[in-house]
Every structure is written in C-alpha cells, then in structure tokens.
Design a protein around this motif. Sequence first.
Motif, PDB file in Angstrom:
ATOM      1  N   ASP A  62      -7.355  13.959   2.852  1.00  0.00           N
ATOM      2  CA  ASP A  62      -6.755  12.640   3.064  1.00  0.00           C
ATOM      3  C   ASP A  62      -6.741  12.317   4.549  1.00  0.00           C
ATOM      4  N   ILE A  63      -6.303  11.118   4.886  1.00  0.00           N
ATOM      5  CA  ILE A  63      -6.304  10.655   6.277  1.00  0.00           C
ATOM      6  C   ILE A  63      -5.315  11.454   7.115  1.00  0.00           C
ATOM      7  N   ALA A  64      -4.197  11.806   6.526  1.00  0.00           N
ATOM      8  CA  ALA A  64      -3.179  12.561   7.270  1.00  0.00           C
ATOM      9  C   ALA A  64      -3.695  13.922   7.710  1.00  0.00           C
ATOM     10  N   SER A  65      -4.670  14.475   6.996  1.00  0.00           N
ATOM     11  CA  SER A  65      -5.187  15.810   7.308  1.00  0.00           C
ATOM     12  C   SER A  65      -6.226  15.822   8.411  1.00  0.00           C
ATOM     13  N   LEU A  66      -6.670  14.664   8.853  1.00  0.00           N
ATOM     14  CA  LEU A  66      -7.724  14.611   9.871  1.00  0.00           C
ATOM     15  C   LEU A  66      -7.252  15.286  11.158  1.00  0.00           C
ATOM     16  N   PRO A  67      -8.104  16.050  11.802  1.00  0.00           N
ATOM     17  CA  PRO A  67      -7.701  16.772  13.018  1.00  0.00           C
ATOM     18  C   PRO A  67      -7.440  15.850  14.202  1.00  0.00           C
ATOM     19  N   GLU A  68      -8.002  14.630  14.188  1.00  0.00           N
ATOM     20  CA  GLU A  68      -7.735  13.663  15.235  1.00  0.00           C
ATOM     21  C   GLU A  68      -7.809  12.264  14.640  1.00  0.00           C
ATOM     22  N   THR A  69      -7.212  11.316  15.346  1.00  0.00           N
ATOM     23  CA  THR A  69      -7.234   9.939  14.878  1.00  0.00           C
ATOM     24  C   THR A  69      -8.600   9.330  15.147  1.00  0.00           C
ATOM     25  N   PRO A  70      -9.290   8.899  14.096  1.00  0.00           N
ATOM     26  CA  PRO A  70     -10.638   8.337  14.325  1.00  0.00           C
ATOM     27  C   PRO A  70     -10.566   6.958  14.975  1.00  0.00           C
ATOM     28  N   ASP A  71     -11.489   6.716  15.884  1.00  0.00           N
ATOM     29  CA  ASP A  71     -11.622   5.369  16.451  1.00  0.00           C
ATOM     30  C   ASP A  71     -11.953   4.362  15.353  1.00  0.00           C
ATOM     31  N   LEU A  72     -12.848   4.792  14.468  1.00  0.00           N
ATOM     32  CA  LEU A  72     -13.403   3.901  13.457  1.00  0.00           C
ATOM     33  C   LEU A  72     -13.434   4.622  12.117  1.00  0.00           C
TER      34      LEU A  72
END
Length: 895
Positions: A62-72
């Motif tokens: 899911d989005i919460a699991s992403l290691p960093e906040t994506p620009d896009l």
Amino acid sequence: MSIRNLEHLFQPQSVAVIGASIKPHSVGNTVMRNLLEGGFGGPIMPVNPKYKAVAGVLAYPDIASLPETPDLAIIGTPPTTVPGIIAELGERGTKAAVVLTAGLPQTKDEQGQNLQQKMLEAAQPHLLRILGPNCVGLMIPLLGFNGSFAHTQAMEGEIAFVSQSGALTTVVLDWAKSKEIGFSYFISMGDSADIDFGDVLDYLGGEPNTHAILLYIESIKEARKFMSAARAAARNKPVLVVKSGRAPEGAQAAASHTGALAGADDVYSAAIRRAGMLRVVTIENLFGAVETLARALPMKGNRLTILTNGGGPGVMATDAVALADGQLATLSEKTIQQLDQVLPPTWSHGNPVDIIGDAPAERYVKALKILLNDPQSDAILLIHAPTAIVPSDHIAEAIVTVVKEAKRNVLTCWLGGEAVEKARDIFARADIPTYGTPEEAVQAFLNMMEYHRNQVQLMETPPSIPQEFTPNRKTAQQIVEKALASPHRLLSEPQAKEILAAYGIPVVATRVAKTPEEAQQMAQELGFPVALKILSPDISHKSDVGGVVLDLETPEAVQSEAERILRRLQELRPEAQLEGFTVQEMAHRPGAHELLIGATTDPIFGPVILFGQGGTAVEIIQDRAVALPPLNMRLAQELISRTRVAKLLAGYRDRPAADQEAIARVLIQIAELMADIPEITELDINPLLADDKGVLALDARMGIAPAKSSGPERLAIRPYPRELEKWSDFQGEKVLLRPIRPEDEPQYREFLQQLDPEDIRFRFFDMIKEWPHSELARYTQIDYDREMAFLAITQDGDDWPKILGVARAITDPLNIQAEFAIIVHSALKGKGLGHLLLDKMIRYCQSCGTKELIGNALRDNKRMLALAKSLGFEIQPSPNEAIVQVQLCLQPKKK
C-alpha cells in the motif's frame, strides 16, 4: 489552478505505480516495463498487495508502506478505488498523479456523486495535481521517463506534443519515431479533470528544453485561462495546433444571421489566430510546419518567387499559391535584366523563373543569387526535377552554401525518388527544409506566412481610434432591462437601433406605428420616400413574409402597403403577434455596399464578432470572418481584410473606396457593447450600408437573456478595464491614473527616452539605449487578466497623453504573488507621484485577491526603498548582494 506543483509532474525525482501488475499486456505491467526500459534514474516503486515484486522490482502492499514519498504517482486501478488512492497520496505528501483509469465521470458512488468529482475533492486539500483521468500517460524523454502504456518509447528532442486523444497519442508516437522526430515532453491529457491545456501551456511556455509546442485539441474548457496561457507561450516559441471537428455538422437555426453563420470551428480558428499560434489541418502538417518554422528566418512580406528547371512543376506551384490566395512576386526590371545575362534566351522572363531543363549547377547558383537580391521578393521556392544531364546532388552541393547564407527564406523541392535522394540528404544535413512536391513546399510557405501574420498581430501596435466615443451605457442598459421584463427574447428593431445609436453607430431615422393609419402619419412626418416594415417579436427575418416594402412615395401608398402586409401575415403566420410597423427614411446611398456586422455568444469563448457581406442572401454568400473581442483599429481592419468583400470595399473602376475606418469603428463599438451589456446574447446589423461617405445601419436585431456574469467576465480575453481609470490630484494639477493600452507605445517610447541613465539603471538593472518594438509591445500589450500597468498621464498642450510615470505588476498564474516595478519621470522624482502609483497598484492587487506584492531594487536605489517603507513593505536581503527584495502582505493572515 495552473502551474502549482507541476514541477512534480514534469520533473519527477521518484515515481510510484499504483496497480502495478505481473499480468502480461495489462496496463499496470506495461507501465512498469516502460518505466524500467526508458532508463528513468529515480526510484520506481510498484504498489500492489498481490505481489512481492513486479518486473523484478520490490513491490509494496500500500501507499503507507512506501519507503519514501513519491514525487509522482501513476494510477491504473478500477474507478471506485481512485478517489481513496488520491486521498492517501495527498496525505502522504505526493504532489502529482497521472490517472490512467477511464470511466470516472460515468461512475457514481452510493450517494450518487460521480467519482471524478470525488477524486478532485480528495486532491484539493493537498494541492495534488492530476493528469487525466482516461489518459495514456506521460513521457519525458530527457529524463528517460516513460510513465505510459504506449507501445513504444519517444525519442529525445525539443518538441512538446500535447494531445487530448489517447488513440491519436500512440499513432503520432509511432509515426514520429519512423520519421526520427524527438520530443521534450509527450503528454496525453485525457479528460483534463484538473490539468488542462492552459496549465500545460503555462508550464511549457517557459520550459527551456522545449523549443516548440504542438497541440491536438478536441475541446477547451476554460477559454480565458487558455487564451492567456496561449498568448504568453506563443510570445516565447512556436505553438501549433490541430483542432478536430472542422465540419459544421448539425448547424442550429438562430434568430440572427450571425448566430447561423459563426460556426464553432470558425471561432476556434479566430482564437488560435488571436493567440499568435498556427493552426494546421493534419498531424503530418503539424510536424512539417514545426520543422519549417524552427528553421525559418523572420518573414518581411508575403511575395514568393519560384525558381524551377521545369515548366510543369512551376505551374503546379503557381496554381497552389493562387488557389490559396497567396501572392507571387513581380520581378523588378533590374532583376529581369540580370537574369537575361545569365539565362538562355528561352527562359520564362517572369515568375515562375524557368531556367530550362538542361540547367547546370552554375546556372542555378547565378539565378538564385540574383533573385535573393530582388527587392520585390520575400521568399524563394526552388524546384528541381531530375535530368540525365546534371546529377541532382551536384546541383545541391553547388547551391547549399548560397541557401544557408541567404538573408531571406529559401524553400526547396526535389522532385522524384532515388535520383534526388542524395540532394535531399545534402540539404537535410545542412538543416534546410526540403519538400517532396510543389504543393507541400507552397503549403510550408503559406504556414510561414500565416504564422508570421499571427505573430505580428500578437505584437503589433494598433493606431488610436480616429474618433473617440463615449457610449451611453445607461440608456442601452435601461432598454435591455425593460425588454427583459417582457416574455420576448428578441428586441424590436427600434429598440435595437436605439442601443446602436447609444453606442455611436449611425442609424436610419425610424418611427413606430401601431396601425396602417399611424404609419401613414409617421411617413408624412419623416418625409418621403419611406420604407415600411412589419414589427413582430415572432418574426426574425421580415422579408420571409413579405414584411418589407421600400421607396413608398405617398401617404396612400404607405397605408395601402401596410394593409397588404397585414393580410400576408394573417395568411402566412397567423399565430405571430403583431406590434405594428416601423416607418423609416429611405437611405439613398447609390453604390453603397451592403455589409453584415454582428455578434453571437459561443458556448466556449463567449462573445464573438462577425463581419462579412450582407443582404438577404447572406447565408448563401457565406462571406464572413470572425474575431474575438475586444477589438482595436488594427484588429478590426484585419477582420475586414479576411473577407472577399474587402476587395470591393477598396474601390474599383469608378467606384470610390468605402470608408473602412468607419466600418472598423462600428466593429469596435459592437465589441464594446458586447463587453458592457452581458444580457445581449446575439445581434446583427444587416444591412450596414458603407461607402466613401461613411456607414449607416438600416436594420438591426438583438437577442437577449438574463445575464449569468458581468460583460467583461464572459469575454475570453479581458477587455481594457475602463473602470480602473481615476483622476487624482498631483502638485495642484489633475493627472489620470489608468491602465496602459497597446496604443500607448509611441508615448511610452518617448517617456523612456526622456529618462536619466541612472533611472533606467534603477528600473531595468542595466543601461538600455535602444527600445525595439518587440520589447515595447511586451510592455504595452498586456494581458489584463495576469498583468497590470498603471500610467500617470497628463495633457501637455496638444500632446495627449503625456506619460509621467508607470507602475507595473505581473501576477503568477495562481494569483499568489505579484512582482511589481515602478518608474517616474526623472524631473518628478521625490514629488509624490510614485506614492500615488504604487498605492493604486497595492489597492488593485488587494481587490484581485493577490496574497503578496514583491519587488526587487538595487541596494543604492534609496528613493525606491524609502517609498516601499512608507507604504509598509518589508526589506529583505537577496542572494545578490547588490539587490534587495521588498515584500508586502496584501491579505489578512489566517489565525
């Protein structure tokens, strides 16, 4: 919302693919593979709870699991999931998303709200920008970024392609790759729920890696935003447009001739022309035109000279020029004499210049050099047909240097296939455009000419209106308001003429009679001969029911014809309501032209002005041109020039030229009327008689409806804001503070030339001695929707206006921050004029909702800094030690 956060879309440092998939040929799988194969250097993070990895890349549930906040983020999930995903991304801090998913506007949630609106509402609190939905995606070849499900990668180049059609996006990509055409950006717009053409043009117009912008447009949503962005972008680089939907399918009947004649496609063409862009018909034309414009020298005229070694190809090119209303150059006597000395006696002795089929390379060179020096020629088209006598590549090698060094445009057409392939390669390597047929070459020349005309119009200084007029807006508004109280939505002819008269348009004297007997009496009061017309709100075109009789000479004839009209009406239109008759003076203007001037309301671009040949057969003749208001003298004259009747108005044989200034003045007055009175939806004056003595409106009709906005607000281009004019006291005299106008350029140049060198340095941070027209046009031809410049002017004897000072502010597209600059006449420094001007600018920006006013000043500009402090500005340092920034908060800060 314009360009806010678009850098995250067009210059991403990282990307998340929501809905990434391992399923072959799925959207989620194709996007992942395209990103990886494109060579994007930033993190690529697939999101899908079903997989641990996609295309060999670690996936996240899911989005919460992403290691960093994506620009896009690129989203390709089912419609019902998209609003929630956008909300999650916004909370995470992502500022841009490409939504590939289709069907959002058509899909509703349990409460009946469509998912596209829910998506936008989820994005709004976070200022997250959305490309799409229902789009193919985005490519940025310079970054190796292919965030799309297209079947191939775009090549790297300097052209941005922006398309509303997803299917066309992939077709063009494939076609361009076969032609080795590269891109800086390749953008699929989809449904444009958030990011639209205006936003993209605002960004690309200032993007340094993009040298030309190509648009495929199906429809525009926010016309004013589009026009502002397009005009700004077109000042910086070529902007070319293909607009689909050219055919006038399903034309609706309208109450006026204008409503029937002004088709939507004509209006789009007028908008594209007004913005300084170029419209072409096909995608192939689009890329051909941008290649031509990218290599073209500035055009100085529209006269084409054709140089050929074959009579047939020369005739083909001549036909193409003539059929497109182009202009062949007439060779000067000196040029003909020079050509006589280097060409065989059998040469054509005119244009086209046929140098005969056996021409060696030297003959081409000599003839071309002579034609390049002909003062009556503006461009050369060289056409070569291969022969067995001289190889085509030998000719190409001989003339390529001459063409490269030419001070005017030379287009070439190498006819044939294998025999001229080397010649084409020689010119391609020299970066000189060449074409396969005479018609293609002529079309390239015509594109250059139209683009040149549109650019000149964008930058041209219009002359002042020969006769200033002050319309009686109050009278016109009262007539309209009174008419709105009735059930009819078409003004009577007398009402329409009264409004025209209030706006300074000459009208024929008209009286209203209730009965045939009253008509007889009115005719005697006016004097004979008279014209008699039916007066009915249900009948738009009176002649259709025999409701017009001319040249009545006696009272008895007036009454008798009125009674006949009544009988005809009862027979043909018994349901029509009769209000009586109008009795008019007969206007005896032998030889006068019958013209049509009108206005209608386009659903996209708002009011549109129409001009053409008038009379009862106006729909059959179909001689018309349209333009967007507001108009000035130059724009009005250009509108007239685009009709066939313009040639007649210029005079012929013993018929003198019509007063075209008077015609142009009426066009300007009608444009102002449409800006002032928002209840007027359409009107036409038909006929408007025009001859060398002036103009006279014989008949007029106007449609009205309750206003949905103010007059200026409904225009696609904000008109001159007359309401901002204000007289102020300065040093015991009255000065007028008003917005700058394009017509002010001569006085503005004079003002700048009178300034002390130090004042020039303080204002422009440099010593400037020359003020070219192109620069002055940018200062005087402003977009009032995004920029404002207030002049302080006074009358100096007969010299009016004389500029005493200028305050200017340019607002960012989001209206968050405006940057200002100010300068006053060197003899008036320290007397309070700067305070007057800057205070007016502050109040104006506050009224527009601008949040902050900023300016840069040289540190040694003590007067400027003192003025800023006196009006509450804070002084801030800048990275450049010689410059300081002044800042003023314009809106109350939220607690």
